[in-house]
Design a protein around this motif. Structure first.
Motif, PDB file in Angstrom:
ATOM      1  N   GLU A 140       0.832  -1.216   0.000  1.00  0.00           N
ATOM      2  CA  GLU A 140       0.000   0.000   0.000  1.00  0.00           C
ATOM      3  C   GLU A 140       0.862   1.260   0.000  1.00  0.00           C
ATOM      4  O   GLU A 140       0.440   2.308  -0.490  1.00  0.00           O
ATOM      5  CB  GLU A 140      -0.973  -0.003   1.192  1.00  0.00           C
ATOM      6  CG  GLU A 140      -0.420   0.466   2.528  1.00  0.00           C
ATOM      7  CD  GLU A 140       0.492  -0.556   3.208  1.00  0.00           C
ATOM      8  OE1 GLU A 140       0.940  -0.272   4.338  1.00  0.00           O
ATOM      9  OE2 GLU A 140       0.764  -1.619   2.626  1.00  0.00           O
ATOM     10  N   LYS A 141       2.101   1.168   0.508  1.00  0.00           N
ATOM     11  CA  LYS A 141       3.029   2.308   0.481  1.00  0.00           C
ATOM     12  C   LYS A 141       3.715   2.406  -0.881  1.00  0.00           C
ATOM     13  O   LYS A 141       3.789   3.483  -1.469  1.00  0.00           O
ATOM     14  CB  LYS A 141       4.081   2.155   1.585  1.00  0.00           C
ATOM     15  CG  LYS A 141       3.525   2.181   2.997  1.00  0.00           C
ATOM     16  CD  LYS A 141       4.643   1.973   4.010  1.00  0.00           C
ATOM     17  CE  LYS A 141       4.101   1.960   5.437  1.00  0.00           C
ATOM     18  NZ  LYS A 141       5.180   1.714   6.422  1.00  0.00           N
ATOM     19  N   ASP A 144       1.150   3.501  -3.541  1.00  0.00           N
ATOM     20  CA  ASP A 144       0.229   4.585  -3.183  1.00  0.00           C
ATOM     21  C   ASP A 144       0.111   5.632  -4.297  1.00  0.00           C
ATOM     22  O   ASP A 144      -0.995   6.056  -4.654  1.00  0.00           O
ATOM     23  CB  ASP A 144       0.678   5.255  -1.881  1.00  0.00           C
ATOM     24  CG  ASP A 144      -0.298   6.317  -1.416  1.00  0.00           C
ATOM     25  OD1 ASP A 144      -1.401   5.949  -0.992  1.00  0.00           O
ATOM     26  OD2 ASP A 144       0.041   7.517  -1.510  1.00  0.00           O
ATOM     27  N   PHE A 147      -1.907   4.300  -7.188  1.00  0.00           N
ATOM     28  CA  PHE A 147      -3.343   4.266  -6.904  1.00  0.00           C
ATOM     29  C   PHE A 147      -3.973   5.650  -7.036  1.00  0.00           C
ATOM     30  O   PHE A 147      -5.091   5.796  -7.527  1.00  0.00           O
ATOM     31  CB  PHE A 147      -3.590   3.748  -5.483  1.00  0.00           C
ATOM     32  CG  PHE A 147      -3.213   2.314  -5.263  1.00  0.00           C
ATOM     33  CD1 PHE A 147      -3.312   1.381  -6.289  1.00  0.00           C
ATOM     34  CD2 PHE A 147      -2.760   1.878  -4.022  1.00  0.00           C
ATOM     35  CE1 PHE A 147      -2.968   0.054  -6.087  1.00  0.00           C
ATOM     36  CE2 PHE A 147      -2.418   0.556  -3.807  1.00  0.00           C
ATOM     37  CZ  PHE A 147      -2.513  -0.358  -4.846  1.00  0.00           C
ATOM     38  N   ARG A 148      -3.251   6.681  -6.605  1.00  0.00           N
ATOM     39  CA  ARG A 148      -3.811   8.036  -6.545  1.00  0.00           C
ATOM     40  C   ARG A 148      -3.731   8.778  -7.874  1.00  0.00           C
ATOM     41  O   ARG A 148      -4.630   9.556  -8.214  1.00  0.00           O
ATOM     42  CB  ARG A 148      -3.070   8.856  -5.491  1.00  0.00           C
ATOM     43  CG  ARG A 148      -3.241   8.361  -4.071  1.00  0.00           C
ATOM     44  CD  ARG A 148      -2.384   9.175  -3.113  1.00  0.00           C
ATOM     45  NE  ARG A 148      -2.471   8.667  -1.757  1.00  0.00           N
ATOM     46  CZ  ARG A 148      -3.415   8.995  -0.881  1.00  0.00           C
ATOM     47  NH1 ARG A 148      -4.361   9.853  -1.231  1.00  0.00           N
ATOM     48  NH2 ARG A 148      -3.418   8.484   0.327  1.00  0.00           N
ATOM     49  N   GLU A 205      -5.569  -2.906  -5.200  1.00  0.00           N
ATOM     50  CA  GLU A 205      -6.100  -1.916  -4.257  1.00  0.00           C
ATOM     51  C   GLU A 205      -7.298  -2.485  -3.508  1.00  0.00           C
ATOM     52  O   GLU A 205      -7.455  -2.289  -2.304  1.00  0.00           O
ATOM     53  CB  GLU A 205      -6.485  -0.635  -4.988  1.00  0.00           C
ATOM     54  CG  GLU A 205      -6.913   0.483  -4.044  1.00  0.00           C
ATOM     55  CD  GLU A 205      -7.183   1.791  -4.759  1.00  0.00           C
ATOM     56  OE1 GLU A 205      -7.164   2.849  -4.105  1.00  0.00           O
ATOM     57  OE2 GLU A 205      -7.425   1.754  -5.986  1.00  0.00           O
ATOM     58  N   ASN A 209      -7.415  -3.055   0.547  1.00  0.00           N
ATOM     59  CA  ASN A 209      -8.456  -2.402   1.349  1.00  0.00           C
ATOM     60  C   ASN A 209      -9.253  -3.399   2.177  1.00  0.00           C
ATOM     61  O   ASN A 209      -9.697  -3.091   3.284  1.00  0.00           O
ATOM     62  CB  ASN A 209      -9.397  -1.604   0.444  1.00  0.00           C
ATOM     63  CG  ASN A 209      -8.748  -0.357  -0.121  1.00  0.00           C
ATOM     64  OD1 ASN A 209      -7.769   0.158   0.441  1.00  0.00           O
ATOM     65  ND2 ASN A 209      -9.251   0.146  -1.233  1.00  0.00           N
ATOM     66  N   HIS A 239       0.214  -6.603   4.382  1.00  0.00           N
ATOM     67  CA  HIS A 239       0.388  -6.129   2.996  1.00  0.00           C
ATOM     68  C   HIS A 239       1.800  -6.387   2.481  1.00  0.00           C
ATOM     69  O   HIS A 239       2.211  -5.796   1.491  1.00  0.00           O
ATOM     70  CB  HIS A 239       0.052  -4.635   2.877  1.00  0.00           C
ATOM     71  CG  HIS A 239      -1.345  -4.309   3.261  1.00  0.00           C
ATOM     72  ND1 HIS A 239      -1.773  -3.010   3.460  1.00  0.00           N
ATOM     73  CD2 HIS A 239      -2.436  -5.093   3.491  1.00  0.00           C
ATOM     74  CE1 HIS A 239      -3.046  -3.015   3.796  1.00  0.00           C
ATOM     75  NE2 HIS A 239      -3.472  -4.270   3.822  1.00  0.00           N
TER      76      HIS A 239
END
Length: 404
Positions: A140-141, A144, A147-148, A205, A209, A239
């Motif tokens: 997730e890091k 990130d 994803f954004r 993602e 989540n 993760h």
């Protein structure tokens, strides 16, 4: 009436002028000749390049913890045109650029200090993360920014490398583009049970989540050659990468999920010890959750239809049902072995559900799922699983008759 026409004419002229002004094209766009098209990325543990070391020694580099080395695979107009004009054994159709730092975005922006052509990520096909980095940093890091940032397409696939990820973006074959090669191998799933369905950014993602454990395809690179070799196990709670499944264990997962599009099962005749190869035409798996009070168990029913593609058994008459039934049983035994081995690995060693058992429980028994979902991986590791395999050979090719 004439007066009316005279009043309308100036209005039409004014509207026409306004329309012409609005047809100025994409005034904020950049010409394709001015772009560097990013098609692949690789993330490794931090390792400074020569130029970065020089800058830091001179006190010119920017402050960072140097956790990550990013490699960007680019296609530029210059590379494309030079490849066309000077095709040869050493000519590359791509350009790899590396940066080291602790911010993915900052490293991307640093490329603007080294080239007049800014990086664009609209055509990014693949992201490869090294196993060492995936074990030390949560996905997730690492992902990130991807994803954004809407520059990255949600369909961009993610792989894990055995060794440095940057090596997977290299090749010795003239004219070959490594990022496209990796994506192309993913599409060979109809030929083997050792390739996972592609894991895109949007799928990952969703998994992160929901804190679900999952698999990512593992790729091995040696001297410019690559091979898909097993899968990385990503733990839902952390993760991070917890370990790997080898190629046979990945086959077992494919049989459990029933998501295989093709492949072979190699077994050996019980009486003669000779080779029998079953080729998959179709595959189906049904995972049935059983709930009795607080007790949960699963039944897995696997079915496949295919052909006898290779037979070394002597004597062995493929025209006879008796021999075909024996070949079916031999193949079923091998599939059961693959399934049993990977279930042992999932439940006892890694204690993770990466085959969708929890999802079937959620669909069939939502109230029970709400009670156990918080610590599902642990619950799954203690859950009894029964499995059955049924293989049907409906084709044996153009060769048959008794072998003597």
């Amino acid at each position: 009436m004439k007066q009316t026409h005279k009043n309308i004419r100036p209005l039409f002229v004014s509207l026409s002028v306004l329309l012409f002004l609005s047809l100025t094209g994409c005034w904020s766009s950049h010409e394709i000749e001015e772009q560097s098209l990013g098609i692949g990325m690789a993330f490794d543990k931090g390792k400074k390049s020569f130029i970065e070391k020089e800058l830091n020694e001179q006190g010119e580099g920017y402050l960072s913890k140097d956790l990550i080395t990013s490699t960007y695979q680019l296609i530029t107009p210059q590379v494309a045109s030079s490849t066309t004009k000077q095709a040869g054994p050493q000519q590359k159709s791509y350009l790899n650029v590396t940066e080291t730092g602790d911010s993915i975005l900052q490293m991307t922006r640093e490329l603007s200090l080294r080239s007049e052509q800014p990086l664009t990520a609209h055509h990014m096909k693949v992201i490869v993360i090294s196993d060492k980095l995936a074990k030390s940093q949560g996905l997730e890091k690492l992902l990130d920014l991807n994803f954004r940032d809407n520059d990255f397409r949600p369909s961009c696939i993610v792989l894990i490398s055995n060794g440095r990820a940057s090596n997977t973006l290299e090749t010795k074959k003239a004219g070959e583009i490594p990022a496209f090669r990796l994506v192309g191998i993913v599409e060979n799933a109809f030929r083997t049970t050792r390739i996972l369905p592609p894991m895109s950014l949007i799928k990952i993602e969703s998994k992160l989540n929901s804190e679900s454990s999952f698999l990512l395809q593992n790729v091995l690179s040696v001297k410019g050659e690559v091979k898909f070799a097993g899968a990385a196990v990503i733990k839902g709670k952390t993760h991070k990468m917890a370990g790997t499944l080898n190629e046979e264990e990945l086959e077992g997962v494919t049989w459990i999920t029933g998501k295989g599009k093709g492949g072979v099962v190699k077994s050996f005749d019980k009486e003669t010890g000779q080779l029998i190869v079953y080729e998959i035409d179709s595959m189906k798996s049904t995972i049935i959750p059983r709930v009795k009070g607080d007790s949960i168990s699963f039944d897995v029913n696997i079915e496949s239809v295919g052909r006898l593609s290779e037979n070394w058994v002597v004597p062995g008459d493929t025209f006879k049902n008796e021999f075909l039934k024996k070949a079916e049983k031999s193949s079923e035994k091998e599939v059961k072995r693959l399934v049993g081995n990977v279930l042992e690995k999932m439940q006892k060693e890694y204690k993770v559900d990466v085959a969708g058992f929890g999802n079937r429980l959620r669909i069939k028994h939502p109230k029970v799922w709400n009670k156990v979902k918080k610590d599902w991986d642990q619950t799954f590791s203690e859950t009894p699983i029964n499995y059955d395999v049924k293989i049907t050979i409906n084709d044996y090719g153009t060769s048959g008759g008794s072998k003597k």
